[in-house]
Design a protein around this motif. Structure first.
Motif, short mmCIF file in Angstrom:
data_model
loop_
_atom_site.label_atom_id
_atom_site.label_comp_id
_atom_site.label_asym_id
_atom_site.label_seq_id
_atom_site.Cartn_x
_atom_site.Cartn_y
_atom_site.Cartn_z
N TRP A 174 0.84 -1.20 0.00
CA TRP A 174 0.00 0.00 0.00
C TRP A 174 0.87 1.25 0.00
CZ3 TRP A 174 -0.90 3.08 4.67
CH2 TRP A 174 -1.77 4.13 4.45
N TRP A 175 1.96 1.21 0.76
CA TRP A 175 2.86 2.36 0.85
C TRP A 175 3.55 2.61 -0.50
CZ3 TRP A 175 8.50 2.35 1.50
CH2 TRP A 175 9.00 3.62 1.80
N THR A 215 2.46 1.56 -3.62
CA THR A 215 1.56 1.84 -4.74
C THR A 215 0.62 3.00 -4.46
OG1 THR A 215 -0.10 0.27 -3.97
CG2 THR A 215 1.60 -0.57 -5.48
N GLY A 216 0.30 3.24 -3.20
CA GLY A 216 -0.61 4.31 -2.86
C GLY A 216 -2.08 3.92 -2.92
N GLU A 217 -2.37 2.67 -3.28
CA GLU A 217 -3.76 2.20 -3.34
C GLU A 217 -4.24 1.86 -1.93
OE1 GLU A 217 -4.18 -0.98 -6.07
OE2 GLU A 217 -3.10 0.05 -7.65
#
Length: 79
Positions: free
Chosen positions: A45-46, A48-50
């Protein structure tokens, strides 16, 4: 709730010592795997930002909390 272990198995070491595996041991392994999985998901998540899928958190957090509870019980018993 009964005092019987959820899963009971035995493992014999090379020295001939018998180790009993109970449900608590299995739950602790599941909690460790869940914590590792949560770290991997958070790293993805960190990078890719998704946003995290809610279903993953719903599955992982209860296992981590119950494993943490077992850890606290074990630490208190060792005092």
């Amino acid at each position: 709730m009964t005092k019987e272990p959820l899963v009971k198995g035995t493992f014999e070491t090379k020295k001939g010592k018998e180790i009993v595996i109970t449900g608590t041991h299995v739950l602790n392994v599941v909690a460790c795997v869940a914590a590792l999985m949560l770290v991997i998901v958070l790293l993805q998540w960190w990078r890719t930002g998704e946003h995290l899928p809610f279903e993953i958190l719903l599955c992982l957090v209860p296992a981590i909390v119950s494993g943490g509870y077992n850890l606290v019980k074990w630490l208190r018993a060792r005092r």
